[in-house]
Design a protein around this motif. Structure first.
Motif, PDB file in Angstrom:
ATOM      1  N   HIS A 133       0.812  -1.216   0.000  1.00 46.59           N
ATOM      2  CA  HIS A 133       0.000   0.000   0.000  1.00 46.59           C
ATOM      3  C   HIS A 133       0.848   1.270   0.000  1.00 46.59           C
ATOM      4  O   HIS A 133       0.344   2.340  -0.302  1.00 46.59           O
ATOM      5  CB  HIS A 133      -0.890   0.013   1.245  1.00 46.59           C
ATOM      6  CG  HIS A 133      -0.104   0.138   2.517  1.00 46.59           C
ATOM      7  ND1 HIS A 133       0.689  -0.887   2.996  1.00 46.59           N
ATOM      8  CD2 HIS A 133       0.053   1.179   3.380  1.00 46.59           C
ATOM      9  CE1 HIS A 133       1.283  -0.476   4.115  1.00 46.59           C
ATOM     10  NE2 HIS A 133       0.915   0.761   4.374  1.00 46.59           N
ATOM     11  N   LYS A 134       2.136   1.179   0.345  1.00 47.41           N
ATOM     12  CA  LYS A 134       2.933   2.391   0.594  1.00 47.41           C
ATOM     13  C   LYS A 134       2.988   3.326  -0.603  1.00 47.41           C
ATOM     14  O   LYS A 134       3.071   4.538  -0.447  1.00 47.41           O
ATOM     15  CB  LYS A 134       4.343   2.004   1.034  1.00 47.41           C
ATOM     16  CG  LYS A 134       4.370   1.445   2.454  1.00 47.41           C
ATOM     17  CD  LYS A 134       5.757   1.539   3.058  1.00 47.41           C
ATOM     18  CE  LYS A 134       5.710   1.206   4.536  1.00 47.41           C
ATOM     19  NZ  LYS A 134       5.484  -0.243   4.767  1.00 47.41           N
ATOM     20  N   ILE A 135       2.925   2.772  -1.812  1.00 44.22           N
ATOM     21  CA  ILE A 135       3.031   3.589  -3.018  1.00 44.22           C
ATOM     22  C   ILE A 135       1.907   4.628  -3.116  1.00 44.22           C
ATOM     23  O   ILE A 135       2.118   5.728  -3.629  1.00 44.22           O
ATOM     24  CB  ILE A 135       3.080   2.669  -4.276  1.00 44.22           C
ATOM     25  CG1 ILE A 135       3.455   3.449  -5.540  1.00 44.22           C
ATOM     26  CG2 ILE A 135       1.759   1.937  -4.490  1.00 44.22           C
ATOM     27  CD1 ILE A 135       4.908   3.678  -5.717  1.00 44.22           C
ATOM     28  N   GLY A 180       6.384   8.009   5.676  1.00 39.02           N
ATOM     29  CA  GLY A 180       5.766   6.795   5.140  1.00 39.02           C
ATOM     30  C   GLY A 180       4.574   6.258   5.891  1.00 39.02           C
ATOM     31  O   GLY A 180       3.979   5.270   5.483  1.00 39.02           O
ATOM     32  N   THR A 181       4.194   6.885   6.996  1.00 40.03           N
ATOM     33  CA  THR A 181       3.032   6.377   7.718  1.00 40.03           C
ATOM     34  C   THR A 181       2.262   7.544   8.333  1.00 40.03           C
ATOM     35  O   THR A 181       2.662   8.713   8.162  1.00 40.03           O
ATOM     36  CB  THR A 181       3.461   5.332   8.770  1.00 40.03           C
ATOM     37  OG1 THR A 181       2.284   4.672   9.261  1.00 40.03           O
ATOM     38  CG2 THR A 181       4.231   5.962   9.936  1.00 40.03           C
ATOM     39  N   VAL A 182       1.159   7.230   9.044  1.00 41.40           N
ATOM     40  CA  VAL A 182       0.285   8.283   9.561  1.00 41.40           C
ATOM     41  C   VAL A 182       0.831   8.883  10.860  1.00 41.40           C
ATOM     42  O   VAL A 182       0.092   9.071  11.823  1.00 41.40           O
ATOM     43  CB  VAL A 182      -1.158   7.766   9.778  1.00 41.40           C
ATOM     44  CG1 VAL A 182      -1.903   7.649   8.471  1.00 41.40           C
ATOM     45  CG2 VAL A 182      -1.158   6.420  10.516  1.00 41.40           C
ATOM     46  N   VAL A 233      -1.222  -2.991  12.216  1.00 43.41           N
ATOM     47  CA  VAL A 233      -0.856  -1.627  12.597  1.00 43.41           C
ATOM     48  C   VAL A 233       0.621  -1.569  12.978  1.00 43.41           C
ATOM     49  O   VAL A 233       1.049  -2.169  13.972  1.00 43.41           O
ATOM     50  CB  VAL A 233      -1.696  -1.142  13.798  1.00 43.41           C
ATOM     51  CG1 VAL A 233      -1.241   0.247  14.250  1.00 43.41           C
ATOM     52  CG2 VAL A 233      -3.178  -1.130  13.449  1.00 43.41           C
ATOM     53  N   GLY A 234       1.408  -0.880  12.150  1.00 43.43           N
ATOM     54  CA  GLY A 234       2.783  -0.546  12.520  1.00 43.43           C
ATOM     55  C   GLY A 234       2.724   0.914  12.938  1.00 43.43           C
ATOM     56  O   GLY A 234       2.439   1.256  14.078  1.00 43.43           O
ATOM     57  N   GLY A 235       2.943   1.826  11.974  1.00 39.34           N
ATOM     58  CA  GLY A 235       2.623   3.231  12.194  1.00 39.34           C
ATOM     59  C   GLY A 235       1.126   3.450  12.036  1.00 39.34           C
ATOM     60  O   GLY A 235       0.550   4.364  12.601  1.00 39.34           O
ATOM     61  N   GLY A 236       0.513   2.601  11.218  1.00 36.29           N
ATOM     62  CA  GLY A 236      -0.944   2.634  11.111  1.00 36.29           C
ATOM     63  C   GLY A 236      -1.517   3.138   9.803  1.00 36.29           C
ATOM     64  O   GLY A 236      -2.713   3.410   9.729  1.00 36.29           O
ATOM     65  N   SER A 237      -0.698   3.236   8.712  1.00 33.83           N
ATOM     66  CA  SER A 237      -1.242   3.859   7.504  1.00 33.83           C
ATOM     67  C   SER A 237      -2.149   2.950   6.695  1.00 33.83           C
ATOM     68  O   SER A 237      -3.168   3.404   6.166  1.00 33.83           O
ATOM     69  CB  SER A 237      -0.121   4.408   6.616  1.00 33.83           C
ATOM     70  OG  SER A 237       0.671   3.384   6.064  1.00 33.83           O
ATOM     71  N   ASN A 238      -1.821   1.658   6.580  1.00 34.43           N
ATOM     72  CA  ASN A 238      -2.739   0.809   5.806  1.00 34.43           C
ATOM     73  C   ASN A 238      -4.044   0.635   6.573  1.00 34.43           C
ATOM     74  O   ASN A 238      -5.121   0.587   5.973  1.00 34.43           O
ATOM     75  CB  ASN A 238      -2.077  -0.518   5.404  1.00 34.43           C
ATOM     76  CG  ASN A 238      -2.167  -1.614   6.452  1.00 34.43           C
ATOM     77  OD1 ASN A 238      -3.133  -2.375   6.494  1.00 34.43           O
ATOM     78  ND2 ASN A 238      -1.177  -1.695   7.337  1.00 34.43           N
ATOM     79  N   ALA A 239      -3.956   0.583   7.913  1.00 31.04           N
ATOM     80  CA  ALA A 239      -5.169   0.451   8.724  1.00 31.04           C
ATOM     81  C   ALA A 239      -6.031   1.708   8.622  1.00 31.04           C
ATOM     82  O   ALA A 239      -7.233   1.631   8.384  1.00 31.04           O
ATOM     83  CB  ALA A 239      -4.810   0.161  10.179  1.00 31.04           C
ATOM     84  N   LEU A 268      -4.948  -6.932   2.997  1.00 32.09           N
ATOM     85  CA  LEU A 268      -3.703  -7.649   2.693  1.00 32.09           C
ATOM     86  C   LEU A 268      -2.726  -6.584   2.205  1.00 32.09           C
ATOM     87  O   LEU A 268      -2.602  -6.324   1.015  1.00 32.09           O
ATOM     88  CB  LEU A 268      -3.977  -8.718   1.632  1.00 32.09           C
ATOM     89  CG  LEU A 268      -2.824  -9.672   1.342  1.00 32.09           C
ATOM     90  CD1 LEU A 268      -2.435 -10.448   2.588  1.00 32.09           C
ATOM     91  CD2 LEU A 268      -3.196 -10.641   0.243  1.00 32.09           C
ATOM     92  N   SER A 269      -2.020  -5.962   3.168  1.00 31.39           N
ATOM     93  CA  SER A 269      -1.278  -4.730   2.879  1.00 31.39           C
ATOM     94  C   SER A 269      -0.107  -4.908   1.928  1.00 31.39           C
ATOM     95  O   SER A 269       0.299  -3.966   1.259  1.00 31.39           O
ATOM     96  CB  SER A 269      -0.793  -4.090   4.182  1.00 31.39           C
ATOM     97  OG  SER A 269      -0.045  -5.014   4.954  1.00 31.39           O
ATOM     98  N   GLY A 270       0.458  -6.134   1.853  1.00 33.43           N
ATOM     99  CA  GLY A 270       1.592  -6.291   0.943  1.00 33.43           C
ATOM    100  C   GLY A 270       1.911  -7.751   0.667  1.00 33.43           C
ATOM    101  O   GLY A 270       1.421  -8.651   1.343  1.00 33.43           O
TER     102      GLY A 270
HETATM  103  C1  LIG Z   1       5.261  -0.797   6.028  1.00 35.25           C
HETATM  104  C2  LIG Z   1       4.243  -1.843   5.979  1.00 35.25           C
HETATM  105  C3  LIG Z   1       3.261  -1.991   6.990  1.00 35.25           C
HETATM  106  C4  LIG Z   1       3.236  -1.134   8.230  1.00 35.25           C
HETATM  107  O1  LIG Z   1       2.997   0.210   8.031  1.00 35.25           O
HETATM  108  P1  LIG Z   1       1.603   0.876   8.345  1.00 35.25           P
HETATM  109  O2  LIG Z   1       1.878   2.332   8.263  1.00 35.25           O
HETATM  110  O3  LIG Z   1       1.186   0.431   9.713  1.00 35.25           O
HETATM  111  O4  LIG Z   1       0.633   0.427   7.330  1.00 35.25           O
HETATM  112  C5  LIG Z   1       2.295  -2.972   6.843  1.00 35.25           C
HETATM  113  N1  LIG Z   1       2.304  -3.808   5.775  1.00 35.25           N
HETATM  114  C6  LIG Z   1       3.230  -3.708   4.802  1.00 35.25           C
HETATM  115  C7  LIG Z   1       3.182  -4.672   3.670  1.00 35.25           C
HETATM  116  C8  LIG Z   1       4.227  -2.737   4.871  1.00 35.25           C
HETATM  117  O5  LIG Z   1       5.159  -2.654   3.893  1.00 35.25           O
END
Ligand SMILES: *Cc1c(COP(=O)(O)O)cnc(C)c1O
Length: 434
Positions: A91-93, A194-196, A246-252, A390-392
């Protein structure tokens, strides 16, 4: 429908968020804020952004029914939003395109970013190549060693990767270095986060760019559920729960945000519980952290009694972050979203299970969301639905998985054609032969 109107004008989500930066950066932040205010509703900007998402990223991404997995679990239907099919594999793109477009309009030809695992660095290097922007990526020297394929990817794309040798030589040191660069070169430089997280307006801006994920789901789900003969949760097309790691939380945030008004839909964020939530080795900022200031905003932070950031751990590098976006802190306190933990072992089991049942190799980050869906599904009825982000994709993780599984893995970048011999093959997963 819930009325939700966050953040306020100064970037506060309840007591969280805001902008805590040094005096030298207040001007740059103010400039970014007014540029974002100007372009977020600008039809030309929005049209170009949508075009980029279609033609460069490959959107919309499909919603896939994980039919075998759902059947084996014997409960709710699991649907996967396929962000793994995006260009660059996650999703990062979505977000880096939005920020790079803003940089161009602001007349900033030089882009800086910081990266831990390298995924955000690769996405940033990709868009800089596409737009002809100079790209500098700061990366802890330790991470440079651990993530050498991503370092080379960035270099292939024309970026300069700067190893950071200070401190623990990981993400937080790279972050300090990126900020130092920004202070020095603020005139011609745009800092792509790269994140929220970060100071206002970053958490809102990144959420808005990533919201394309949830907006597509709102559009796609009614037809998708109708095709599957599923009734929806109260209204056609609404899932019973939306689940994301949830890492930084952007895909969520990207998948949650458009669903916030629909209060019948549970929003479930899955944090990395590492070796266990009470082991001291995890990255569960929302569940085990306390409010504090990190990376320019107020949020939940993993810190000790003196306010020192504590070491985090997760099998998944992308979730290994001691803070979390301030909007998640607010969604947690307000009760609109729930946050749970999934351990390294549970995530690995989910990784293998999705590979074998659906023919999809998920990122280890995303495997945390899958693992929680696998726990929840059997407690629900077969006409209920779980929408999982499915973020990546997991290609980047196969070396890690092979090491942890003790598997034989050819063509590891460092092994130069030699097979790595091991004691145990991958343990077959339950139900794999069905
Ligand atoms: C970087 C990453 C995350 C974690 O980042 P968020 O900002 O929490 O989304 C999650 N999934 C994938 C595949 C990532 O590359």
């Amino acid at each position: 429908m819930i009325h939700y109107d966050y953040p306020d004008a100064r970037g506060h989500f309840g007591p969280y968020g805001g902008s805590f930066v040094s005096e030298t950066l207040t001007h740059a932040i103010a400039e970014l804020r007014s540029a974002y205010e100007r372009y977020r509703h600008d039809p030309d900007f929005q049209r170009e952004f949508r075009q980029e998402l279609v033609h460069f990223v490959g959107r919309p991404s499909p919603i896939y029914h994980a039919a075998r997995l759902s059947r084996e679990l014997g409960g709710a239907q699991i649907l996967l939003k396929r962000e793994d099919l995006n260009h660059t594999g996650a999703h990062k793109i979505n977000n880096v395109i939005g920020q790079a477009m803003l940089a161009r309009r602001m007349g900033k030809p030089r882009i800086i970013a910081e990266t831990g695992a390298g995924q955000h660095g690769v996405a940033t290097a990709t868009i800089c190549a596409r737009y002809g922007l100079t790209c500098i990526v700061y990366m802890g020297a330790e991470d440079v060693k651990r993530q050498s394929p991503n370092v080379y990817r960035m270099q292939l794309l024309g970026a300069t990767v700067v190893p950071v040798h200070s401190g623990s030589r990981t993400l937080k040191d790279a972050l300090n270095e990126a900020l130092r660069d920004w202070v020095t070169n603020v005139g011609n430089t745009f800092y792509i986060i790269g994140t929220v997280a970060g100071p206002h307006p970053y958490p809102t801006m990144v959420r808005d760019f990533q919201s394309v994920i949830g907006e597509e789901c709102l559009q796609q789900m009614p037809q998708r559920l109708a095709e599957l003969g599923l009734p929806g949760n109260g209204a056609p097309g609404l899932p019973d729960a939306v689940i994301a790691c949830v890492g930084g939380g952007s895909n969520a945030m990207g998948i949650f945000y458009p669903y916030i008004p629909y209060e019948a839909v549970r929003l479930i964020g899955v944090e990395a519980a590492g070796a266990g939530l009470d082991s001291g080795h995890h990255a569960a900022s929302l569940q085990r952290g306390t409010p504090g200031v990190l990376h320019g905003n107020r949020t939940y932070v993993l810190q000790n009694a003196d306010g020192q950031i504590t070491e985090t751990h997760s099998v998944s590098a992308g979730l290994d972050y001691p803070g979390v976006g301030p909007e998640h802190a607010w969604l947690k306190d307000s009760g609109r979203a729930e946050y749970v933990g999934v351990t390294d072992d549970e995530a690995l089991a989910a990784f293998h299970r999705l590979c074998r049942t659906e023919g999809i190799i998920p990122a280890l980050e995303s495997s945390h969301a899958i693992a929680y869906a696998m726990k929840l599904a059997p407690t629900l009825r077969p006409d209920q639905t779980l929408l999982v982000n499915l973020s990546g994709r997991g290609d980047k993780d196969i070396g890690t998985v092979a090491d942890l599984s003790g598997a034989e893995f050819y063509c590891r970048p460092s092994c130069r054609g030699q097979a790595v011999k091991t004691a145990h093959p991958i343990t077959p997963v339950e139900g794999a032969a069905a």
